[in-house]
Design a protein around this motif. Sequence first.
Motif, PDB file in Angstrom:
ATOM      1  N   ALA A   5       0.799  -1.076   0.098  1.00 34.21           N
ATOM      2  CA  ALA A   5      -0.051  -0.074   0.042  1.00 34.21           C
ATOM      3  C   ALA A   5       0.744   1.319   0.079  1.00 34.21           C
ATOM      4  O   ALA A   5       1.989   1.182   0.549  1.00 34.21           O
ATOM      5  CB  ALA A   5      -0.978  -0.074   1.242  1.00 34.21           C
ATOM      6  N   PRO A   6       0.278   2.479  -0.409  1.00 37.04           N
ATOM      7  CA  PRO A   6      -0.951   2.622  -0.948  1.00 37.04           C
ATOM      8  C   PRO A   6      -1.027   2.259  -2.235  1.00 37.04           C
ATOM      9  O   PRO A   6       0.167   2.531  -3.131  1.00 37.04           O
ATOM     10  CB  PRO A   6      -1.451   4.147  -0.764  1.00 37.04           C
ATOM     11  CG  PRO A   6       0.105   4.580  -0.719  1.00 37.04           C
ATOM     12  CD  PRO A   6       0.878   3.651  -0.199  1.00 37.04           C
ATOM     13  N   GLY A   7      -2.194   2.079  -3.184  1.00 33.04           N
ATOM     14  CA  GLY A   7      -2.321   1.631  -4.312  1.00 33.04           C
ATOM     15  C   GLY A   7      -2.597   2.845  -5.518  1.00 33.04           C
ATOM     16  O   GLY A   7      -2.282   3.152  -6.212  1.00 33.04           O
ATOM     17  N   GLY A   8      -3.313   4.047  -4.736  1.00 36.51           N
ATOM     18  CA  GLY A   8      -3.595   5.221  -5.480  1.00 36.51           C
ATOM     19  C   GLY A   8      -4.811   5.072  -6.434  1.00 36.51           C
ATOM     20  O   GLY A   8      -5.659   4.064  -6.057  1.00 36.51           O
ATOM     21  N   TYR A   9      -5.140   5.553  -7.314  1.00 37.36           N
ATOM     22  CA  TYR A   9      -6.310   5.901  -8.064  1.00 37.36           C
ATOM     23  C   TYR A   9      -5.937   5.718  -9.770  1.00 37.36           C
ATOM     24  O   TYR A   9      -4.845   6.367 -10.076  1.00 37.36           O
ATOM     25  CB  TYR A   9      -7.011   7.181  -7.719  1.00 37.36           C
ATOM     26  CG  TYR A   9      -7.380   7.398  -6.194  1.00 37.36           C
ATOM     27  CD1 TYR A   9      -8.801   6.827  -5.948  1.00 37.36           C
ATOM     28  CD2 TYR A   9      -6.389   7.843  -5.339  1.00 37.36           C
ATOM     29  CE1 TYR A   9      -8.996   6.870  -4.632  1.00 37.36           C
ATOM     30  CE2 TYR A   9      -6.889   7.792  -4.096  1.00 37.36           C
ATOM     31  CZ  TYR A   9      -8.009   7.401  -3.701  1.00 37.36           C
ATOM     32  OH  TYR A   9      -8.370   7.645  -2.156  1.00 37.36           O
ATOM     33  N   LEU A  10      -6.900   4.890 -10.269  1.00 31.63           N
ATOM     34  CA  LEU A  10      -6.801   5.054 -11.850  1.00 31.63           C
ATOM     35  C   LEU A  10      -7.662   5.884 -12.228  1.00 31.63           C
ATOM     36  O   LEU A  10      -9.190   6.006 -12.047  1.00 31.63           O
ATOM     37  CB  LEU A  10      -7.105   3.631 -12.214  1.00 31.63           C
ATOM     38  CG  LEU A  10      -6.909   3.202 -13.769  1.00 31.63           C
ATOM     39  CD1 LEU A  10      -5.431   3.386 -14.053  1.00 31.63           C
ATOM     40  CD2 LEU A  10      -7.427   1.884 -14.055  1.00 31.63           C
ATOM     41  N   HIS A  11      -7.422   6.728 -13.288  1.00 32.20           N
ATOM     42  CA  HIS A  11      -8.248   7.598 -14.058  1.00 32.20           C
ATOM     43  C   HIS A  11      -8.691   6.810 -15.443  1.00 32.20           C
ATOM     44  O   HIS A  11      -7.683   6.607 -16.124  1.00 32.20           O
ATOM     45  CB  HIS A  11      -7.608   8.710 -14.360  1.00 32.20           C
ATOM     46  CG  HIS A  11      -8.390   9.852 -14.761  1.00 32.20           C
ATOM     47  ND1 HIS A  11      -7.897  11.288 -15.222  1.00 32.20           N
ATOM     48  CD2 HIS A  11      -9.947  10.158 -15.090  1.00 32.20           C
ATOM     49  CE1 HIS A  11      -8.850  11.752 -16.152  1.00 32.20           C
ATOM     50  NE2 HIS A  11     -10.011  11.253 -15.870  1.00 32.20           N
ATOM     51  N   VAL A  12      -9.904   6.627 -15.706  1.00 34.88           N
ATOM     52  CA  VAL A  12     -10.494   6.118 -16.835  1.00 34.88           C
ATOM     53  C   VAL A  12     -11.349   7.237 -17.596  1.00 34.88           C
ATOM     54  O   VAL A  12     -12.050   7.941 -16.714  1.00 34.88           O
ATOM     55  CB  VAL A  12     -11.318   4.897 -16.855  1.00 34.88           C
ATOM     56  CG1 VAL A  12     -10.302   3.782 -16.462  1.00 34.88           C
ATOM     57  CG2 VAL A  12     -12.352   4.916 -16.085  1.00 34.88           C
ATOM     58  N   ASN A  13     -11.371   7.371 -18.987  1.00 35.90           N
ATOM     59  CA  ASN A  13     -12.361   8.198 -19.534  1.00 35.90           C
ATOM     60  C   ASN A  13     -13.902   7.748 -19.780  1.00 35.90           C
ATOM     61  O   ASN A  13     -14.069   6.495 -19.112  1.00 35.90           O
ATOM     62  CB  ASN A  13     -11.660   8.944 -20.803  1.00 35.90           C
ATOM     63  CG  ASN A  13     -11.720   7.759 -21.840  1.00 35.90           C
ATOM     64  OD1 ASN A  13     -12.410   6.763 -21.783  1.00 35.90           O
ATOM     65  ND2 ASN A  13     -10.773   7.985 -22.889  1.00 35.90           N
ATOM     66  N   MET A  45       0.146  11.690  -3.323  1.00 33.02           N
ATOM     67  CA  MET A  45      -0.698  10.700  -2.262  1.00 33.02           C
ATOM     68  C   MET A  45      -0.384  11.510  -1.057  1.00 33.02           C
ATOM     69  O   MET A  45      -0.644  10.828   0.037  1.00 33.02           O
ATOM     70  CB  MET A  45      -0.270   9.359  -2.427  1.00 33.02           C
ATOM     71  CG  MET A  45      -0.826   8.460  -3.635  1.00 33.02           C
ATOM     72  SD  MET A  45      -2.575   8.433  -3.498  1.00 33.02           S
ATOM     73  CE  MET A  45      -2.642   7.281  -2.001  1.00 33.02           C
ATOM     74  N   GLY A  46       0.502  12.345  -0.860  1.00 38.97           N
ATOM     75  CA  GLY A  46       0.952  13.050   0.241  1.00 38.97           C
ATOM     76  C   GLY A  46       1.630  11.805   1.136  1.00 38.97           C
ATOM     77  O   GLY A  46       2.479  10.973   0.851  1.00 38.97           O
ATOM     78  N   ASP A  47       1.137  11.790   2.433  1.00 35.83           N
ATOM     79  CA  ASP A  47       1.785  10.701   3.308  1.00 35.83           C
ATOM     80  C   ASP A  47       0.572   9.757   3.724  1.00 35.83           C
ATOM     81  O   ASP A  47       0.619   9.117   4.701  1.00 35.83           O
ATOM     82  CB  ASP A  47       2.424  11.339   4.576  1.00 35.83           C
ATOM     83  CG  ASP A  47       1.477  12.125   5.221  1.00 35.83           C
ATOM     84  OD1 ASP A  47       0.173  12.264   5.134  1.00 35.83           O
ATOM     85  OD2 ASP A  47       1.672  12.509   6.571  1.00 35.83           O
ATOM     86  N   ILE A  48      -0.143   9.434   2.899  1.00 38.35           N
ATOM     87  CA  ILE A  48      -1.155   8.635   2.997  1.00 38.35           C
ATOM     88  C   ILE A  48      -0.815   7.190   3.183  1.00 38.35           C
ATOM     89  O   ILE A  48      -0.265   6.587   1.989  1.00 38.35           O
ATOM     90  CB  ILE A  48      -2.628   8.813   1.747  1.00 38.35           C
ATOM     91  CG1 ILE A  48      -3.061  10.080   1.949  1.00 38.35           C
ATOM     92  CG2 ILE A  48      -3.470   7.522   1.912  1.00 38.35           C
ATOM     93  CD1 ILE A  48      -4.164  10.367   1.120  1.00 38.35           C
TER      94      ILE A  48
END
Length: 307
Positions: free
Chosen positions: A12-20, A33-36
């Motif tokens: 972790a962390p995995g983060g976020y995926l952006h799709v259109n 992601m800062g310190d998440i």
Amino acid sequence: IISFLGNAKGEAPGGYLHVNKDFEIVGRWENSMGDIPFGYDFWYQPRHNVMISSEWAAPNTFMPGFDLEEVGHLKYGRRLHVWDFDKREPVQTMYLGEDGLLPLEVKFHHDPDSTHGFCCAALSSNVIHFWKGDDGVWQWEKIVDVENQLHPDWPIPLPGVMSALLVSMDDKYVYINNWLHGDMRQYDITDPHNPKLTGQVWMGGLLGKAPEVNGVKIAGGPQMFQLSLDGTRMYVTTSLFSTWDNQFYPEIRTQGGQMMMIDCDPVNGGMKINKDFMVDFGQEPNGPSRAHETRYPGGDCTSDIWL
């Protein structure tokens, strides 16, 4: 935006995926992601340029099963994170401590002008209410605390494991589950600081209060659930995550999971199990199978949002 719990190595962390809009991958959504340390669920209020995200754990931690010692070793989340939605970066962290162990599902009011939202902390079995203060700083409080119950097979009192939460479309009720205790609850949140318990039903669970529903033995407890737009029909399933299922409800391997229906009163409050509805996934031709997420084709209380 699709949330990921970890990377290819299970870290972790995995983060976020952006799709259109054509579901083509654009790339990573977040700019920072800062310190998440962990991720899990998220919800946003575009009119306030805010997203709130929660924490579970790294896949390497939760996939083998649940180990209570790992909570003490800080391998499970206990924070909510406030994001600047336009800048795609975190701007504030709300540390929940012992009141927010394993904060999972996050929901805002459906009212797009409201900053009030709610999160369920699974291991603490608490409902966390958060909102934006007059000074622009986000605040939180514990508004529901489900007490642990003594159980002969547990060395410590049994937590409810509040793993899911949703808000009715009219923002009048919040619904929560207690996967290990075996009950579903309805709270009137007309005053979000002072919820009132208005409904409760039992199905499965480890406390033995409803081992059977409509003549079917329940292997598991109420876990994921979904509410109709008019607030009258709620469908509830029993499987959380396969390794956790096997650990707490080993009979689910051979019995499979179930889906039940609750009739909800959106006017006066109240819940009752529908006596004419039962889907037993243990009887599936290629089963026994387990049931998890439910969705309404025409929209439901966790797929509809106003911009």
